[in-house]
Enzyme design. Structure first.
Site, mmCIF file in Angstrom:
data_model
loop_
_atom_site.group_PDB
_atom_site.id
_atom_site.type_symbol
_atom_site.label_atom_id
_atom_site.label_comp_id
_atom_site.label_asym_id
_atom_site.label_seq_id
_atom_site.Cartn_x
_atom_site.Cartn_y
_atom_site.Cartn_z
ATOM 1 N N GLY A 14 15.337 39.573 14.553
ATOM 2 C CA GLY A 14 14.847 38.449 13.749
ATOM 3 C C GLY A 14 15.836 37.289 13.716
ATOM 4 O O GLY A 14 16.946 37.373 14.249
ATOM 5 N N VAL A 16 17.511 35.954 11.147
ATOM 6 C CA VAL A 16 18.755 36.251 10.416
ATOM 7 C C VAL A 16 19.525 37.363 11.122
ATOM 8 O O VAL A 16 20.752 37.286 11.276
ATOM 9 C CB VAL A 16 18.451 36.627 8.945
ATOM 10 C CG1 VAL A 16 19.711 37.120 8.233
ATOM 11 C CG2 VAL A 16 17.859 35.425 8.208
ATOM 12 N N ARG A 41 7.701 47.407 17.763
ATOM 13 C CA ARG A 41 7.331 46.269 18.623
ATOM 14 C C ARG A 41 8.448 45.860 19.568
ATOM 15 O O ARG A 41 8.209 45.495 20.704
ATOM 16 C CB ARG A 41 6.986 45.033 17.765
ATOM 17 C CG ARG A 41 5.677 45.104 17.037
ATOM 18 C CD ARG A 41 5.465 43.818 16.249
ATOM 19 N NE ARG A 41 6.431 43.649 15.143
ATOM 20 C CZ ARG A 41 6.285 44.157 13.934
ATOM 21 N NH1 ARG A 41 5.213 44.842 13.648
ATOM 22 N NH2 ARG A 41 7.194 43.973 12.991
ATOM 23 N N CYS A 130 18.751 32.504 -0.166
ATOM 24 C CA CYS A 130 19.537 31.467 0.533
ATOM 25 C C CYS A 130 19.849 30.256 -0.339
ATOM 26 O O CYS A 130 20.995 29.787 -0.370
ATOM 27 C CB CYS A 130 18.806 31.019 1.798
ATOM 28 S SG CYS A 130 17.047 30.730 1.554
ATOM 29 N N LYS A 207 13.288 33.259 -8.507
ATOM 30 C CA LYS A 207 14.437 33.965 -7.889
ATOM 31 C C LYS A 207 15.705 33.204 -8.233
ATOM 32 O O LYS A 207 16.722 33.785 -8.585
ATOM 33 C CB LYS A 207 14.298 33.974 -6.364
ATOM 34 C CG LYS A 207 13.424 35.057 -5.798
ATOM 35 C CD LYS A 207 13.400 34.913 -4.277
ATOM 36 C CE LYS A 207 12.280 35.709 -3.660
ATOM 37 N NZ LYS A 207 12.073 35.389 -2.254
ATOM 38 N N HIS A 236 19.441 23.851 4.127
ATOM 39 C CA HIS A 236 18.849 23.588 2.810
ATOM 40 C C HIS A 236 19.724 22.581 2.075
ATOM 41 O O HIS A 236 20.965 22.699 2.077
ATOM 42 C CB HIS A 236 18.829 24.859 1.963
ATOM 43 C CG HIS A 236 17.813 25.876 2.370
ATOM 44 N ND1 HIS A 236 16.919 25.705 3.406
ATOM 45 C CD2 HIS A 236 17.542 27.097 1.833
ATOM 46 C CE1 HIS A 236 16.148 26.780 3.494
ATOM 47 N NE2 HIS A 236 16.517 27.641 2.553
ATOM 48 N N ASN A 309 21.211 27.515 5.861
ATOM 49 C CA ASN A 309 20.615 28.625 5.105
ATOM 50 C C ASN A 309 20.591 29.939 5.878
ATOM 51 O O ASN A 309 20.626 31.009 5.272
ATOM 52 C CB ASN A 309 19.185 28.264 4.675
ATOM 53 C CG ASN A 309 18.310 27.841 5.824
ATOM 54 O OD1 ASN A 309 18.610 26.857 6.507
ATOM 55 N ND2 ASN A 309 17.253 28.568 6.076
#
Ligand code: A2P
Length: 334
Positions: A14, A16, A41, A130, A207, A236, A309
């Site tokens: 992925g 990250v 996958r 993040c 959050k 960000h 981020n």
């Protein structure tokens, strides 16, 4: 020096996860064995890192035997299922999902702020959201000096916070593709998904409230967030208004932040010098600009906080937690 250290990255394919591998490599992270895990996958896929080809393995219940530290970034449901299995196998999990962040038995850590909380772990340590991560070192430093009274913050968040799927959607829209979603992100701004806990707020906003209070150990700190998604790929930014209990001095605040661990002040409006999502791309530090007095309230300031981020807001913070653990282990065995 610890004589064996087996590492795993869960979600290694992925956005990250791949950045975690890059940060581990840049920091010459010491390990004996490295396991790259993902879903069925991508099992069998090869990933090059540390000058070597690693084959991605399918995550399963036996993946953590003999793993000492596992960095997880494979979504909440994967973490909810596999983090306890890993912890039970004796592995320390550093989890980037939101699954465990508010669990009382799970420390939520930004190493520049609350590294001591790491040692309260019972097998799982959570990496904060993040947008929360990049704000914490700034608030913590200022709180120690002037005592936080109230924080109001609006975020300007890139689409990479939504993982590879979010990035692909924005790029697809820019090429003219249409998706079956309420709002397009290209040429637009939008909000995150609604919170189940309070239907006037988004999940991301709550959050930030809960995580800020937990990390700073300020359970009733008045804080308010509006989180906005922008059609940008990475980085960000946050516009932050802070009121303090005690008198402030802007020059002193700039100096304090400039000396802060992991923080860089970039603040020269006259010459159009300030941090932007683009200027912080690929960096690990938190950048602060537009530091100025808010004349509408007593002892108040406005500032602009920007970070990559995917790095400081996710991968770098998780690797820093792992580095703290290893330093302590090494110190104990010296
Ligand atoms: P995969 O590539 O096999 O789908 P991103 O946040 O960029 O979307 O990345 C999500 C990461 O989490 C990917 O590495 C993805 O692997 C992994 N992942 C998603 N679901 C699972 C699962 N059920 N088990 C293991 N890994 C998962």
């Amino acid at each position: 020096m610890q004589n064996k250290l087996n590492l795993a990255v869960v979600g290694a394919t992925g956005l990250v996860g791949r950045t975690m591998l890059k940060v581990l490599e840049e920091r010459n992270f010491p390990f004996t064995d490295l396991k790259l895990l993902a879903s069925a996958r991508s099992a069998g896929q090869n990933i090059e890192c540390f000058n070597q080809q690693y084959t991605v393995l399918e995550l399963d219940e036996n993946s953590f035997e003999d793993v000492d530290i596992a960095l997880f970034s494979a979504g909440g449901s994967t973490s909810r299922k596999y983090a306890p299995i890993a912890a039970k196998a004796g592995c320390i999990v550093i989890d980037n999902s939101s699954a465990w962040r508010m669990d009382d038995n799970v420390p939520l850590v930004v190493p520049e702020v609350n590294p001591e909380d790491i040692w309260l772990h019972k097998g799982i340590i959570a990496n904060p959201n993040c947008s929360t991560i990049q704000l914490m070192p700034v608030l913590n430093l200022l709180h120690k000096k002037y005592t936080l009274k109230r924080v109001v913050c609006s975020t300007y968040q890139s689409i990479s916070g939504a993982g590879q799927a979010g990035v692909d959607k924005l790029l697809g829209e820019l090429e003219g593709n249409k998706y079956d979603t309420k709002h397009q992100i290209a040429f637009n701004t939008m909000f995150h998904a609604i919170s189940d806990a309070n239907k006037d707020y988004t999940e991301e906003e709550l959050k930030m409230v809960n995580e800020t209070r937990k990390i700073l150990h300020l359970e009733s700190l008045p804080v308010s967030f509006t989180c906005v998604r922008l059609p940008i790929l990475g980085g960000h930014a946050e516009s932050v208004n802070i009121e303090f209990d005690n008198p402030i001095d802007i020059a002193e605040i700039k100096q304090l932040l400039a000396g802060g661990d992991g923080i860089e002040v970039v603040d020269d409006l006259e010459h159009e010098i300030y941090p932007t999502p683009q200027s912080v791309n690929g960096k690990d530090e938190i950048f602060v600009g537009r530091i100025r007095r808010d004349y509408s309230a007593l002892n108040a300031i406005n500032l602009w906080v920007v970070a990559d981020n995917v790095r400081k807001g996710a991968a770098t913070n998780a690797v820093q937690i792992a580095q703290e653990i290893i330093s302590a282990w090494n110190a104990a065995t010296e």
